[in-house]
Design a protein around this motif. Sequence first.
Motif, short mmCIF file in Angstrom:
data_model
loop_
_atom_site.label_atom_id
_atom_site.label_comp_id
_atom_site.label_asym_id
_atom_site.label_seq_id
_atom_site.Cartn_x
_atom_site.Cartn_y
_atom_site.Cartn_z
N GLY A 180 27.88 13.04 65.49
CA GLY A 180 27.02 14.21 65.42
C GLY A 180 25.56 13.95 65.15
N ALA A 181 25.12 12.69 65.10
CA ALA A 181 23.70 12.43 64.84
C ALA A 181 22.81 13.12 65.88
N LYS A 182 21.71 13.66 65.41
CA LYS A 182 20.76 14.31 66.32
C LYS A 182 19.95 13.28 67.08
N ASN A 183 19.52 12.24 66.35
CA ASN A 183 18.70 11.20 66.96
C ASN A 183 18.86 9.91 66.16
N VAL A 184 18.84 8.79 66.87
CA VAL A 184 18.91 7.48 66.22
C VAL A 184 17.70 6.66 66.65
N HIS A 185 16.88 6.29 65.68
CA HIS A 185 15.70 5.47 65.94
C HIS A 185 15.99 4.03 65.51
N ILE A 186 15.51 3.08 66.27
CA ILE A 186 15.74 1.66 65.95
C ILE A 186 14.39 0.99 65.66
N GLU A 187 14.33 0.29 64.56
CA GLU A 187 13.15 -0.51 64.22
C GLU A 187 13.57 -1.98 64.22
N TRP A 188 13.16 -2.70 65.26
CA TRP A 188 13.55 -4.10 65.40
C TRP A 188 12.59 -5.02 64.66
N SER A 189 13.11 -6.13 64.20
CA SER A 189 12.28 -7.17 63.59
C SER A 189 12.70 -8.53 64.15
N ASP A 190 11.84 -9.52 63.98
CA ASP A 190 12.14 -10.86 64.45
C ASP A 190 11.59 -11.87 63.45
N GLU A 191 12.49 -12.68 62.89
CA GLU A 191 12.07 -13.62 61.84
C GLU A 191 11.07 -14.65 62.34
N GLY A 238 16.92 12.78 56.73
CA GLY A 238 17.47 11.70 57.54
C GLY A 238 18.12 10.61 56.69
N ALA A 239 18.80 9.70 57.37
CA ALA A 239 19.48 8.59 56.70
C ALA A 239 18.93 7.26 57.20
N PHE A 240 19.13 6.20 56.40
CA PHE A 240 18.56 4.89 56.72
C PHE A 240 19.65 3.81 56.61
N LEU A 241 19.79 3.03 57.66
CA LEU A 241 20.71 1.91 57.65
C LEU A 241 19.92 0.62 57.89
N THR A 242 20.05 -0.33 56.97
CA THR A 242 19.36 -1.61 57.09
C THR A 242 20.37 -2.72 57.34
N VAL A 243 20.12 -3.51 58.37
CA VAL A 243 20.94 -4.68 58.65
C VAL A 243 20.22 -5.89 58.05
N SER A 244 20.82 -6.47 57.01
CA SER A 244 20.21 -7.58 56.28
C SER A 244 20.84 -8.89 56.73
N ALA A 245 20.03 -9.74 57.36
CA ALA A 245 20.56 -11.02 57.86
C ALA A 245 19.45 -12.08 57.82
N GLN A 246 18.89 -12.26 56.66
CA GLN A 246 17.72 -13.12 56.50
C GLN A 246 18.09 -14.60 56.47
N ASN A 247 17.26 -15.42 57.11
CA ASN A 247 17.33 -16.87 56.94
C ASN A 247 16.82 -17.19 55.54
N PRO A 248 17.68 -17.69 54.65
CA PRO A 248 17.26 -17.90 53.25
C PRO A 248 16.07 -18.84 53.09
N ASP A 249 15.87 -19.74 54.05
CA ASP A 249 14.79 -20.72 53.94
C ASP A 249 13.63 -20.44 54.89
N LEU A 250 13.56 -19.24 55.42
CA LEU A 250 12.58 -18.93 56.47
C LEU A 250 11.16 -19.28 56.06
N LEU A 251 10.76 -18.91 54.86
CA LEU A 251 9.36 -19.03 54.46
C LEU A 251 9.13 -20.16 53.45
N LYS A 252 9.99 -21.15 53.44
CA LYS A 252 9.88 -22.20 52.43
C LYS A 252 8.59 -23.02 52.55
N ASN A 253 7.98 -23.05 53.74
CA ASN A 253 6.74 -23.82 53.93
C ASN A 253 5.50 -22.93 53.98
#
Length: 409
Positions: free
Chosen positions: A50-61, A95-110
């Motif tokens: 029944g959602a009225k609209n679904v918006h997607i916010e993409w990210s790229d590590e 509205g509601a918010f769903l976050t998909v968390s899948a971070q590279n733990p060492d992404l920003l080590k340098n």
Amino acid sequence: MNLDNNLDKYAELAVKVGVNIQPNQTLLVRSPIECAPFVRKVVKHAYKNGAKNVHIEWSDEECSLIKYLDAPDEAFSEFPSWVSDQYVKIAEEGGAFLTVSAQNPDLLKNVDPKRIADYQKISGNALKEWRSYMLTDKCKWSIVSIPTEAWAMKVFPNLEAKDAINKLWDAIFKCTRVDTKDPIKAWDEHNSNLKEKMDFLNNKNFKLLKFKSNKTDLVLELPKDHIWLSGASKDPNGVLFNANIPTEEIFCMPHKFKVNGVVYSTKPLVYGGNVIDNFSITFKDGKIIDFSAEKGFDTLKNLISTDEGSHYLGEVALVPYNSPISETGITFFNTLYDENASCHLAIGSAYKSCIKNGDSIKEDELDKYGVNDSLTHVDFMIGSQDMDIIGETYDNKEIQIFKSGDWAF
């Protein structure tokens, strides 16, 4: 075929149990582009329910890493207002918010830690109004995780990428109860079990908790009129949602100025694309007065220095050592999972839903009630197999809450 079936069940769980989407409701999904196959299934189930609209916010590590390495300093002193305005607008409209968390733990080590710290402060301030909706349960929100190659290889470094991803999928399906015949029914039963523990703690109305293990020795007082909550929360319309999938915790807020002693971490903490490990924090009258870390000291220092409120605690959560997540024996390097394998505390903001009439407490009165406020909220794990927790009531009775890492009642 089995993976695709479980992925569909997982997406349905995120929609029906996580954000519990309602007819004519808007859903914003925030996700890494690597998780697109899962997000497409989420979108399908959202509209089906029944959602009225679904918006997607993409990210790229990789793009985020390039920015941290190559962008000018000015890029880390501003946050796009159109992003924060969009979040607030969706929250205002229910509205509601769903976050998909899948971070590279060492992404920003340098990456220069100062750049990370600067942007954490700027983004935290920009998103403060939106976060206030979540801290008071004025909107429905949920977090789930999807294996990516970088994350899976961090968890299982001795496996080939494909095998690591498959093994992480197996663990996620187990921890989220997706591997059961009816995950939604399993979650109804799980939420009922958590509620029993929550009701016990609320009925006892403890004045303080004493945490004691081989290393940790902490006395943590609770504000008057505090409220213990479990994984399932209710939005202003009384609709249940689960902010974390998975969740094993019963949580509350410590009194901002009444925490004393020392705690030691029992699992690594991933923050700002860096790993903090084997650290300790010492409190006096609620404030962090000393800390150490074998790994990630500067990252921990920057976290604690975010603002005045990041020198204090905002959450205390009880999780048994024998939780399904802990029993996997896996260190996930993902706070969503690791915090649900261990008792934990959170540096920064408190959830105002954890105190009676919390959403009506004015900002300049928060200290009066012992409620911490900050631009950040970061959980770190302190639970262990030898952790004992004693609760003390206002009439000075002591009741064992945890014995050797597990519920004592």
